[in-house]
Design an enzyme around this catalytic site. Structure first.
Site, PDB file in Angstrom:
ATOM      1  N   ARG B 223       0.864  -1.175   0.000  1.00 21.49           N
ATOM      2  CA  ARG B 223       0.000   0.000   0.000  1.00 21.49           C
ATOM      3  C   ARG B 223       0.902   1.227   0.000  1.00 21.49           C
ATOM      4  NH1 ARG B 223      -0.465   2.483   5.217  1.00 21.49           N
ATOM      5  NH2 ARG B 223      -2.341   3.576   4.526  1.00 21.49           N
ATOM      6  N   ASN B 225       1.563   5.190   1.629  1.00 20.77           N
ATOM      7  CA  ASN B 225       1.262   6.162   2.669  1.00 20.77           C
ATOM      8  C   ASN B 225       2.010   7.433   2.275  1.00 20.77           C
ATOM      9  OD1 ASN B 225       0.221   7.129   5.061  1.00 20.77           O
ATOM     10  ND2 ASN B 225       1.951   6.430   6.291  1.00 20.77           N
ATOM     11  N   TYR B 316      -1.392  16.063  12.541  1.00 22.68           N
ATOM     12  CA  TYR B 316      -0.672  14.828  12.847  1.00 22.68           C
ATOM     13  C   TYR B 316       0.516  14.610  11.915  1.00 22.68           C
ATOM     14  CZ  TYR B 316       0.475   9.931  13.002  1.00 22.68           C
ATOM     15  OH  TYR B 316       1.160   8.754  13.054  1.00 22.68           O
TER      16      TYR B 316
END
Lengths: 317, 346, 200
Positions: B223, B225, B316
């Protein structure tokens, strides 16, 4: 799922009901590495229908030129073990999955108690090769019915030395779980593979003695239960499938050409979980995976072992 | 294949840059104008030739320089490579995974010859030629994870699978996006993801964990990110925050295009056969806004993603100090037209 | 941050309650954890053998050792310090069998110190009954210099190793028994938010 094409290289009759099969890769290459306690799922074409049965890898993890499995003949089964015994010969080609491990040794344990009932001895054979290699503390307790059923006794004596203990039922030797578990030091893990009632009693005994759940491990290869036939609809493709009485939903989907996810095929691991969109009857949950709440809510089902009594069950796949 | 390895730095003078080929193959992660977490996992099967997914483990023009940067970080802080005592089998699994992948996919750069458990490994770009006994750590100059980790790009975390959970019990981490291995080592999946906002409520972690527990040997997954970094700095660890922290508030309209980098992590998960653990690779790719704007479609997309980004995610990911500067600069490429779905550059 | 946000690594503690299924019980407590021990003895007395290791906190005015000697009729060992508790515990553990239940009460630093003694014997912290008593003071691990500073009562604490102003996070490491601290004014040195006592 990735598959391996293997050929049966040798067959040995170990007891009157147990056969030992040695498998090698068709292309002559070594097979993939695996960890002790792993199993592979063998696909068999029985009368035009594909059956898939999981069998533990019994050989040493150090030597992957071959895989070794043992199959106990079960007359009252759906035919997988009978097929392996009667139809498979040296040279027969089979398809198997890559090894999967749902029964691994804890790396944090200080001591490992292994308990096998009958053919349940198979996963421990490879686990023991890892335990010996790592030099970890373990005991193998093997209960079987009678001398004729002493599968792999000699191999075990050689592998384990004085770490193996045998309990022969016909000689009235009984394995007392309470006794055995009571005297174990902190940090012990217990592993059991055998008939259902035996596994249940071990779990219960450990629980009563205050063992934490994560120190008790079991592996069960129960065959999917049979029942009445019923009808399912796969919502994403609008496919309609009839699940006959003697096959599981998963098998029915596979036969219809659906590439449904699976792993253990025994209701324990959760991999095959499907969402239930609607059911106009009752779902019979036969798995060990969903929580009681989830089972009651009826929105999820494990097609490898569970069934339904209904006119129509619609699944999100 | 003729790979030319760049000589560049990811610290101090930050001489890093991407060649046109590296820019073109950059793993741009945004298929839509809005970004939110998802369990965006797919099988890690060979992608198009030349893409970052072509091989199981990607080696690119930055290989030698990244390994050099790792070496510097490890010399300064050895705790960037940790392996708890029970993870030795997993360490060897990792050695096998990396050596077999690299030698199979880049035979002109790496060779692996085996004679039983006597292995001979040649790494031409790093001028390594070693013979060792597989399984015997005393025959390597350092622990197996440390040894091979220094010869592969990206951070690697080895996860022990037990109690229906995964534990970060070994890792080599020198290019992290702001998490500390020294602190997180030994944590469970949910523990180390503890600080991530919103995702828990979305049930992301429950689903991701279940999925990861069932990853099979021979069927790896991957995946993407992403985050952003000021300067092409690989070591954006909490440990070094006093060093790179000030950069976050140093962005101006004049330097934004060169300083602000999109940092994409290609994450892959491999089942490890002997230990039954998982290897989690986190491979970072950096590209400056300036380089990115080589493809206006990417610039438009990024402009929209940053504009629409949920404030908690922005906070974040540490973007608050410069996100508006980046949006302001990217705006020039955005004509507002619909560019459809997909991550393609053109 | 939004409502509903919390860091999942932050440990949550319970109340000490005797476990029904056991082969033995071991209670380890210090300071105000003594009250938690006394609460245990107001519950049904277990059938299995019990061992209690307790030390009063010399700095506290609340003392429980005397009362405990009256209430606890079996297995009580009063220690003079935390070190004595942990060394007595080690001795006890070598003879322990599976099925022994563990209960710990005291401040957070004490509890995780005990956890680190239990761990090599195969007792995982998830299986230990833990009650936080007396104070919310935290141990803080500085990621920059790797020093652990104990007894932090404020949202921002000075690192006892490097002197930096550390934001005390909720992100907790069970292995280290401490919360993560990082330099709060790294981006703009000197610009430190208000320091408040939040862990009394």
């Amino acid at each position: 799922m990735s598959v391996l094409n293997v050929r049966v290289d040798a067959i040995e009759q170990v007891t009157e009901v147990v056969k030992h099969f040695t498998l090698v890769q068709e292309n002559g290459e070594a097979l993939p590495q695996f960890s002790g306690g792993s199993h592979v799922v063998v696909s068999m074409n029985i009368n035009g229908r594909v059956h898939r049965n999981p069998y533990s890898l019994m050989g040493s993890t150090a030597n992957t030129d071959k895989y070794e499995i043992a199959v106990r003949r079960q007359e009252k089964s759906r035919g997988g073990s009978v097929f392996m015994h009667d139809k498979v010969e040296v040279g027969t080609e089979l398809q198997i999955t890559y090894p999967v491990n749902l029964f691994s040794i804890s790396k944090l344990g200080n001591k490992h108690i292994l308990i096998a009932g009958g053919i349940g001895i198979t996963p421990f054979m490879s686990q023991i090769t890892d335990l010996n290699r790592l030099g970890w503390d373990y005991e193998m307790h093997y209960a079987y019915r009678s001398d004729e059923h002493a599968a792999f006794r000699e191999e075990l004596e050689e592998l384990c030395g004085d770490r193996v203990h045998f309990y022969v039922e016909s000689d009235n030797q009984r394995l007392d779980f309470n006794d055995l578990l009571r005297k174990q030091p902190l940090g012990t893990h217990v592993y059991i593979c055998g008939p259902d009632p035996m596994v249940k009693i071990l779990h219960h005994t450990a629980e009563e003695l205050g063992w934490p759940e994560n120190h008790v491990h079991s592996e069960q290869f129960s065959a999917p239960p049979i029942g009445d036939s019923f009808h399912i609809t796969l919502s994403q493709s609008d496919m309609e499938i009839e699940v006959s009485g003697d096959m599981s939903m998963l098998e029915a989907m596979e036969e219809a050409g659906v590439d449904a996810p699976f792993l253990c095929r025994g209701g324990a691991c959760g991999r095959c979980e499907l969402e239930v969109i609607s059911c106009d009857g009752v779902i019979m949950h036969n798995d060990h995976y969903l929580s009681d709440t989830e089972k009651a809510e009826g929105k999820k089902i494990m097609p490898c072992v569970s069934r339904a009594k209904c006119q129509s069950l619609v699944l999100n796949i | 294949m003729n790979m030319v390895f760049k000589k560049e730095t990811f610290r101090d003078d930050y001489s890093f840059s991407n060649s046109p080929e590296a820019i073109r193959r950059f793993p741009f992660p945004f298929p839509e104008d809005v970004y939110m977490y998802s369990v965006n996992i797919e099988p890690h099967v060979p992608g198009p030739v030349g893409s970052v997914n072509e091989h199981a483990i990607d080696v690119d023009e930055h290989y030698v320089s990244e390994c050099e940067d790792r070496k510097i970080t490890l010399a300064d802080d050895p705790e960037r490579c940790i392996a708890l005592p029970h993870m030795m089998d997993a360490q060897w699994d990792m050695v096998e995974l990396v050596m077999e992948s690299l030698s199979a996919d880049y035979p002109e750069l790496f060779t692996l010859t085996k004679d039983g458990d006597q292995w001979h490994w040649v790494n031409k770009p790093l001028e390594v030629s070693d013979t060792f006994t597989f399984g015997d750590a005393s025959t390597l100059p350092m622990e197996p994870l440390d040894y091979i980790g220094r010869q592969v790009q990206g951070d690697w975390v080895l996860l022990d699978q037990r109690d229906e959970d995964l534990f970060a019990d070994a890792a080599i981490v020198t290019s992290q996006a702001d998490w500390s291995l020294a602190f997180d080592a030994g944590m469970s999946f949910k523990e180390w993801h503890g600080p991530v906002p919103l995702a828990n409520e979305l049930g992301i972690f429950d689903r991701a964990l279940k999925y990861m527990l069932h990853i099979q040997h021979g069927s790896p997954v991957r995946r993407l990110n992403w985050t952003m970094t000021i300067n092409p700095r690989l070591d954006t660890s909490p440990e070094q925050y006093p060093l790179w922290g000030p950069d976050n508030v140093s962005v101006t309209p004049e330097n934004v295009a060169q300083k602000v980098h999109l940092r994409v992590e290609l994450q892959a998960l491999f089942r490890l056969p002997r230990s039954n653990g998982l290897a989690f690779s986190i491979r970072g790719y950096l590209i400056s806004l300036e380089e990115l704007s080589t493809y206006p479609r990417w610039a438009k997309r990024l402009h929209r993603v940053l504009t629409n980004l949920h404030p908690d995610l922005s906070e974040y990911k540490g973007l608050d100090g410069y996100r508006q500067h980046a949006i302001d600069w990217l705006k020039q490429f955005d004509d507002g037209q619909d560019i459809g779905l997909g991550t393609q550059p053109e | 941050m939004e409502r509903g946000y919390w860091i999942r690594s932050k440990p949550l503690y319970e109340t000490l309650v005797w476990r029904q299924r056991a082969t033995a019980h071991c209670v380890i407590a210090k300071g105000e954890g003594g009250l938690a021990v006394l609460k245990l003895f107001q519950q049904m007395f277990p059938r299995e053998p019990i061992k209690i290791l307790f030390a009063d906190d010399v700095n506290s005015s609340k003392k429980f050792a005397d009362i405990m000697s009256v209430v606890v009729t079996e297995g009580l060992q009063i220690c003079q310090s935390e070190q004595e508790i942990t060394s007595e515990l080690e001795q006890y553990l070598t003879g322990c069998k599976m099925g022994t239940q563990f209960y710990v009460a005291g401040d957070e630093h004490f509890m995780w110190n005990v956890m680190s003694v239990l761990k090599p014997y195969g007792v995982e912290d998830v299986n230990v009954n833990k009650e936080l008593c007396g104070t919310l003071a935290r141990s803080v691990y500085c990621v920059h210099c790797k020093t652990i500073t104990n007894n932090a009562h404020h949202n921002i604490e000075t690192c006892s190793g490097c002197g930096r102003n550390l934001l005390v996070r909720d992100h907790f490491s069970r292995r280290l028994g401490a919360y993560m601290g990082f330099m709060i004014d790294a981006e703009e040195p000197g610009k430190v938010p208000d320091i408040e006592e939040v862990y009394p």
